[in-house]
Scaffold this active site. Structure first.
Site, PDB file in Angstrom:
ATOM      1  N   TYR A 104       9.202  46.816  19.774  1.00  8.03           N
ATOM      2  CA  TYR A 104       8.358  47.688  20.600  1.00  8.03           C
ATOM      3  C   TYR A 104       8.546  47.353  22.084  1.00  8.03           C
TER       4      TYR A 104
ATOM      5  N   ASN B 249       0.057  59.793  15.119  1.00 12.14           N
ATOM      6  CA  ASN B 249      -0.941  58.720  15.203  1.00 12.14           C
ATOM      7  C   ASN B 249      -2.241  59.215  15.837  1.00 12.14           C
TER       8      ASN B 249
ATOM      9  N   LEU C 286      -7.389  43.642  19.208  1.00 13.32           N
ATOM     10  CA  LEU C 286      -8.681  42.940  19.138  1.00 13.32           C
ATOM     11  C   LEU C 286      -9.868  43.884  19.198  1.00 13.32           C
TER      12      LEU C 286
ATOM     13  N   ARG D  58      -1.133  33.680  16.083  1.00 12.44           N
ATOM     14  CA  ARG D  58      -0.354  34.826  15.589  1.00 12.44           C
ATOM     15  C   ARG D  58       1.047  34.715  16.169  1.00 12.44           C
TER      16      ARG D  58
ATOM     17  N   ASN E 124      -4.323  45.586  28.814  1.00 16.75           N
ATOM     18  CA  ASN E 124      -4.939  45.840  27.502  1.00 16.75           C
ATOM     19  C   ASN E 124      -6.039  46.895  27.597  1.00 16.75           C
TER      20      ASN E 124
ATOM     21  N   LYS F  59       3.499  52.476  18.902  1.00 16.78           N
ATOM     22  CA  LYS F  59       3.080  51.347  19.752  1.00 16.78           C
ATOM     23  C   LYS F  59       2.640  50.091  18.985  1.00 16.78           C
TER      24      LYS F  59
ATOM     25  N   ASP G 181       1.787  66.895  21.146  1.00 15.38           N
ATOM     26  CA  ASP G 181       1.602  65.760  20.250  1.00 15.38           C
ATOM     27  C   ASP G 181       2.121  66.140  18.862  1.00 15.38           C
TER      28      ASP G 181
ATOM     29  N   SER H  46       4.375  48.845  29.766  1.00 18.92           N
ATOM     30  CA  SER H  46       3.441  47.847  29.241  1.00 18.92           C
ATOM     31  C   SER H  46       3.714  46.482  29.854  1.00 18.92           C
TER      32      SER H  46
ATOM     33  N   LYS I   9      10.185  49.614  25.479  1.00 20.50           N
ATOM     34  CA  LYS I   9       9.586  49.836  26.801  1.00 20.50           C
ATOM     35  C   LYS I   9      10.553  49.371  27.901  1.00 20.50           C
TER      36      LYS I   9
ATOM     37  N   ARG J 139      -6.283  37.707  28.342  1.00 20.19           N
ATOM     38  CA  ARG J 139      -5.676  39.003  28.588  1.00 20.19           C
ATOM     39  C   ARG J 139      -6.434  39.719  29.706  1.00 20.19           C
TER      40      ARG J 139
ATOM     41  N   GLY K  74      -3.578  61.282  21.835  1.00 24.87           N
ATOM     42  CA  GLY K  74      -3.719  59.850  21.564  1.00 24.87           C
ATOM     43  C   GLY K  74      -4.826  59.206  22.373  1.00 24.87           C
TER      44      GLY K  74
HETATM   45  P1  NAD Z   1      -1.629  56.404  20.607  1.00 26.19           P
HETATM   46  O1  NAD Z   1      -0.841  56.124  19.391  1.00 26.19           O
HETATM   47  O2  NAD Z   1      -3.092  56.551  20.510  1.00 26.19           O
HETATM   48  O3  NAD Z   1      -1.079  57.711  21.331  1.00 26.19           O
HETATM   49  C1  NAD Z   1       0.270  58.073  21.274  1.00 26.19           C
HETATM   50  C2  NAD Z   1       0.308  59.535  20.858  1.00 26.19           C
HETATM   51  O4  NAD Z   1       1.660  59.968  20.847  1.00 26.19           O
HETATM   52  C3  NAD Z   1      -0.266  59.773  19.452  1.00 26.19           C
HETATM   53  O5  NAD Z   1      -1.193  60.821  19.504  1.00 26.19           O
HETATM   54  C4  NAD Z   1       0.951  60.159  18.615  1.00 26.19           C
HETATM   55  O6  NAD Z   1       0.632  61.102  17.617  1.00 26.19           O
HETATM   56  C5  NAD Z   1       1.872  60.744  19.679  1.00 26.19           C
HETATM   57  N1  NAD Z   1       3.309  60.659  19.395  1.00 26.19           N
HETATM   58  C6  NAD Z   1       4.013  59.583  18.976  1.00 26.19           C
HETATM   59  N2  NAD Z   1       5.316  59.909  18.850  1.00 26.19           N
HETATM   60  C7  NAD Z   1       5.437  61.217  19.228  1.00 26.19           C
HETATM   61  C8  NAD Z   1       6.506  62.131  19.324  1.00 26.19           C
HETATM   62  N3  NAD Z   1       7.742  61.781  18.982  1.00 26.19           N
HETATM   63  N4  NAD Z   1       6.266  63.387  19.763  1.00 26.19           N
HETATM   64  C9  NAD Z   1       5.004  63.767  20.087  1.00 26.19           C
HETATM   65  N5  NAD Z   1       3.921  62.948  20.008  1.00 26.19           N
HETATM   66  C10 NAD Z   1       4.160  61.683  19.582  1.00 26.19           C
HETATM   67  O7  NAD Z   1      -1.255  55.256  21.647  1.00 26.19           O
HETATM   68  P2  NAD Z   1      -1.915  54.910  23.050  1.00 26.19           P
HETATM   69  O8  NAD Z   1      -2.628  53.601  22.905  1.00 26.19           O
HETATM   70  O9  NAD Z   1      -2.618  56.080  23.598  1.00 26.19           O
HETATM   71  O10 NAD Z   1      -0.592  54.619  23.924  1.00 26.19           O
HETATM   72  C11 NAD Z   1      -0.045  55.646  24.710  1.00 26.19           C
HETATM   73  C12 NAD Z   1       1.164  55.063  25.419  1.00 26.19           C
HETATM   74  O11 NAD Z   1       0.792  53.897  26.157  1.00 26.19           O
HETATM   75  C13 NAD Z   1       2.275  54.611  24.474  1.00 26.19           C
HETATM   76  O12 NAD Z   1       3.521  54.905  25.088  1.00 26.19           O
HETATM   77  C14 NAD Z   1       2.084  53.108  24.393  1.00 26.19           C
HETATM   78  O13 NAD Z   1       3.291  52.439  24.121  1.00 26.19           O
HETATM   79  C15 NAD Z   1       1.606  52.806  25.787  1.00 26.19           C
HETATM   80  N6  NAD Z   1       0.812  51.569  25.881  1.00 26.19           N
HETATM   81  C16 NAD Z   1      -0.287  51.419  25.094  1.00 26.19           C
HETATM   82  C17 NAD Z   1      -1.036  50.224  25.194  1.00 26.19           C
HETATM   83  C18 NAD Z   1      -2.232  49.994  24.320  1.00 26.19           C
HETATM   84  O14 NAD Z   1      -2.654  48.829  24.182  1.00 26.19           O
HETATM   85  N7  NAD Z   1      -2.821  51.013  23.749  1.00 26.19           N
HETATM   86  C19 NAD Z   1      -0.666  49.246  26.113  1.00 26.19           C
HETATM   87  C20 NAD Z   1       0.459  49.460  26.902  1.00 26.19           C
HETATM   88  C21 NAD Z   1       1.204  50.640  26.785  1.00 26.19           C
HETATM   89  C1  WQD Z   2      -5.498  40.556  22.278  1.00 25.79           C
HETATM   90  C2  WQD Z   2      -5.868  39.088  22.129  1.00 25.79           C
HETATM   91  C3  WQD Z   2      -4.760  37.935  20.327  1.00 25.79           C
HETATM   92  C4  WQD Z   2      -6.673  40.212  17.145  1.00 25.79           C
HETATM   93  C5  WQD Z   2      -0.828  44.269  22.320  1.00 25.79           C
HETATM   94  C6  WQD Z   2       0.622  44.587  22.473  1.00 25.79           C
HETATM   95  C7  WQD Z   2       0.888  45.117  23.854  1.00 25.79           C
HETATM   96  C8  WQD Z   2      -0.031  46.277  24.146  1.00 25.79           C
HETATM   97  C9  WQD Z   2      -1.476  45.859  23.969  1.00 25.79           C
HETATM   98  C10 WQD Z   2       1.216  48.287  23.675  1.00 25.79           C
HETATM   99  C11 WQD Z   2      -4.652  38.225  21.818  1.00 25.79           C
HETATM  100  C12 WQD Z   2      -6.256  38.004  20.095  1.00 25.79           C
HETATM  101  C13 WQD Z   2      -6.304  39.753  18.387  1.00 25.79           C
HETATM  102  C14 WQD Z   2      -7.378  39.345  16.260  1.00 25.79           C
HETATM  103  C15 WQD Z   2      -7.303  37.621  17.916  1.00 25.79           C
HETATM  104  N1  WQD Z   2       0.269  47.384  23.322  1.00 25.79           N
HETATM  105  N2  WQD Z   2      -6.617  38.481  18.758  1.00 25.79           N
HETATM  106  N3  WQD Z   2      -7.658  38.073  16.689  1.00 25.79           N
HETATM  107  O1  WQD Z   2      -1.418  41.290  21.641  1.00 25.79           O
HETATM  108  O2  WQD Z   2      -2.461  41.296  23.964  1.00 25.79           O
HETATM  109  O3  WQD Z   2      -1.156  43.261  23.224  1.00 25.79           O
HETATM  110  O4  WQD Z   2      -1.617  45.402  22.607  1.00 25.79           O
HETATM  111  O5  WQD Z   2       1.854  48.315  24.674  1.00 25.79           O
HETATM  112  O6  WQD Z   2       2.219  45.513  23.914  1.00 25.79           O
HETATM  113  O7  WQD Z   2       1.338  43.393  22.319  1.00 25.79           O
HETATM  114  O8  WQD Z   2      -3.367  42.788  22.191  1.00 25.79           O
HETATM  115  O9  WQD Z   2      -5.478  43.301  21.063  1.00 25.79           O
HETATM  116  O10 WQD Z   2      -3.508  42.504  19.651  1.00 25.79           O
HETATM  117  O11 WQD Z   2      -4.707  40.904  21.139  1.00 25.79           O
HETATM  118  O12 WQD Z   2      -7.570  36.480  18.281  1.00 25.79           O
HETATM  119  O13 WQD Z   2      -7.734  39.713  15.097  1.00 25.79           O
HETATM  120  O14 WQD Z   2      -6.744  38.951  21.025  1.00 25.79           O
HETATM  121  O15 WQD Z   2      -4.268  36.651  20.006  1.00 25.79           O
HETATM  122  O16 WQD Z   2      -4.807  37.012  22.520  1.00 25.79           O
HETATM  123  P1  WQD Z   2      -2.073  42.029  22.742  1.00 25.79           P
HETATM  124  P2  WQD Z   2      -4.284  42.438  20.919  1.00 25.79           P
END
Ligand code: NAD
Ligand code: WQD
Length: 345
Positions: A156, A41, A207, A302, A186, A91, A37, A131, A160, A238, A16
């Site tokens: 979601y 996704n 975003l 939103r 973020n 996620k 993996d 998160s 967490k 953010r 991921g």
């Molecule tokens: P991502 O979707 O790119 O990566 C997650 C990976 O996990 C993917 O490759 C998917 O195929 C794999 N996966 C999902 N369910 C699975 C399962 N049951 N078994 C094996 N593999 C599985 O997401 P990411 O952005 O890399 O996020 C990674 C972690 O960080 C997640 O736990 C997410 O909740 C957390 N997180 C992400 C963000 C963000 O904004 N990207 C922010 C905060 C927390």
């Molecule tokens: C960022 C800012 C929007 C899109 C999410 C999850 C959080 C974490 C990170 C997993 C916000 C604004 C966005 C658009 C916009 N994921 N925006 N127009 O919502 O802060 O966090 O991703 O853990 O749990 O909630 O991230 O990138 O969606 O938005 O104005 O088309 O951009 O309002 O202020 P967010 P985001």
């Protein structure tokens, strides 16, 4: 250290976005990452980019972390495992509202099965992807680890929070684990090689990928979700952190845990930059970093969005000796190079 001697770290969700960038940092720091993996996704093609960056073959197993037999076979065949970084989860916030059972089943089922198998094999060290969403809209900013966890605003976010509670209860049961909960803000950006980055599988919600696709002409102007927030320019704030900085925090976390006593522990750390950036400032940062204009329109808010959040990084800096080193411009530049490498995808 020869490859046979390197500590093996299981990286669930290793194909991921954040997992793949963490794999690079693990290799650069002398670990042997073992990727797990289910590719729900992500794509296998990530591995070619990863192996090119790492300059070595990587072990990757297509296993669903809810598959206890599959995980058990993996721990047997790849053992001994020194520690685990658990990224695997679904996620997408809006999707979680439509598919609650899938999200609870996947995010909690994976964690519980992983913990059970870790227990069977005596693997104690775990870094868990949490998160900042657990905080909801904090009353006081910057947000610290003592900021109260808010009522979850999405399924979601609930997964967490419940995941964190499962780990706290595990430690309270005197299980011999050492656990680090990293609360990400973020994550944005990509590896500067443009060989790995955030894969746009399905319509992006976040975003940063939307900015990239708009700049690439794949979609129209960015819709800014409201400019009537109580912020200097009216748009939401953010804490955008380069994915490479976030990856480095995980590897430092593993090393820190390995240096602790054998006693069970649970450490919660915010992982951000400590800087708040508005939506408009993020768009401007992209334009400065790439020289490419971004068209935007202001639309309605939103549902579920919070107004502003950014991290107090004092604890992570003190405990891990880690801080973010890259700017939002660095992240936007690297993300754009990745988008260009993707072409029209
Ligand atoms: P991502 O979707 O790119 O990566 C997650 C990976 O996990 C993917 O490759 C998917 O195929 C794999 N996966 C999902 N369910 C699975 C399962 N049951 N078994 C094996 N593999 C599985 O997401 P990411 O952005 O890399 O996020 C990674 C972690 O960080 C997640 O736990 C997410 O909740 C957390 N997180 C992400 C963000 C963000 O904004 N990207 C922010 C905060 C927390
Ligand atoms: C960022 C800012 C929007 C899109 C999410 C999850 C959080 C974490 C990170 C997993 C916000 C604004 C966005 C658009 C916009 N994921 N925006 N127009 O919502 O802060 O966090 O991703 O853990 O749990 O909630 O991230 O990138 O969606 O938005 O104005 O088309 O951009 O309002 O202020 P967010 P985001």
């Amino acid at each position: 250290m020869s490859e046979t001697m390197q500590p093996k770290i299981l990286v669930t969700g290793g194909a991921g976005f954040i997992g793949s960038h963490t794999v690079v940092d693990l290799v650069e720091n002398g670990y042997e990452p073992i990727l797990v993996d289910d590719f729900s996704n992500s794509e296998h093609s990530v591995l070619a980019g990863l192996e090119a960056i790492c300059g070595r073959r990587l072990h990757c197993h297509k296993v669903d972390c809810r598959d206890r037999a599959g995980l058990t076979n993996l721990f047997e065949s790849e053992g001994p495992i020194t520690g685990v970084i658990h990224f695997a989860a679904s996620k997408a916030v809006s999707e979680s509202q439509d598919k609650p059972l899938m999200y609870y089943g996947n995010n909690l089922g994976s964690l519980i099965t992983l913990l059970e198998v870790m227990g069977e094999f005596g693997v104690r060290d775990l870094v868990f992807s949490s998160s900042c969403t657990v905080y909801g809209q904090p009353k006081k900013l910057p947000v610290t680890e003592e900021t109260p966890v808010a009522e979850a605003a999405s399924v979601y976010g609930a997964t967490k929070q419940i995941g964190e509670n499962i780990l706290r209860d595990l430690i309270a049961s005197a299980a011999p684990h050492r656990i680090m909960l990293l609360r990400y803000f973020n994550p944005i950006g990509a590896h500067p090689s443009a060989l790995i980055g955030e894969l746009p599988l399905g319509a992006p919600q976040n975003l940063a990928p939307l900015i990239l696709q708009s700049a690439a002409g794949m979609r129209g102007p960015i819709q800014i979700f409201g400019d009537d927030w109580d912020t200097p320019d009216g748009t939401c704030i953010r804490d955008y952190i380069h994915v490479l900085d976030l990856a480095a925090a995980h590897v430092k976390g593993l090393a820190w845990m390995a240096g602790q006593s054998e006693a069970p522990l649970l450490e919660v750390l915010n992982v951000g930059t400590g800087r708040g950036t508005s939506v408009k400032e993020a768009l401007e940062a992209f334009e400065r970093a790439t020289g490419r204009p971004i068209e935007y329109e202001v639309g309605p808010r939103r549902p579920g969005d919070i107004e502003k959040i950014y991290a107090d990084c004092e604890r992570v800096e003190r405990v891990l000796g880690w801080s973010a080193t890259r700017s939002i411009e660095d992240a936007m530049r690297d993300a754009w190079a990745w988008q260009e490498a993707l072409g029209g995808r």
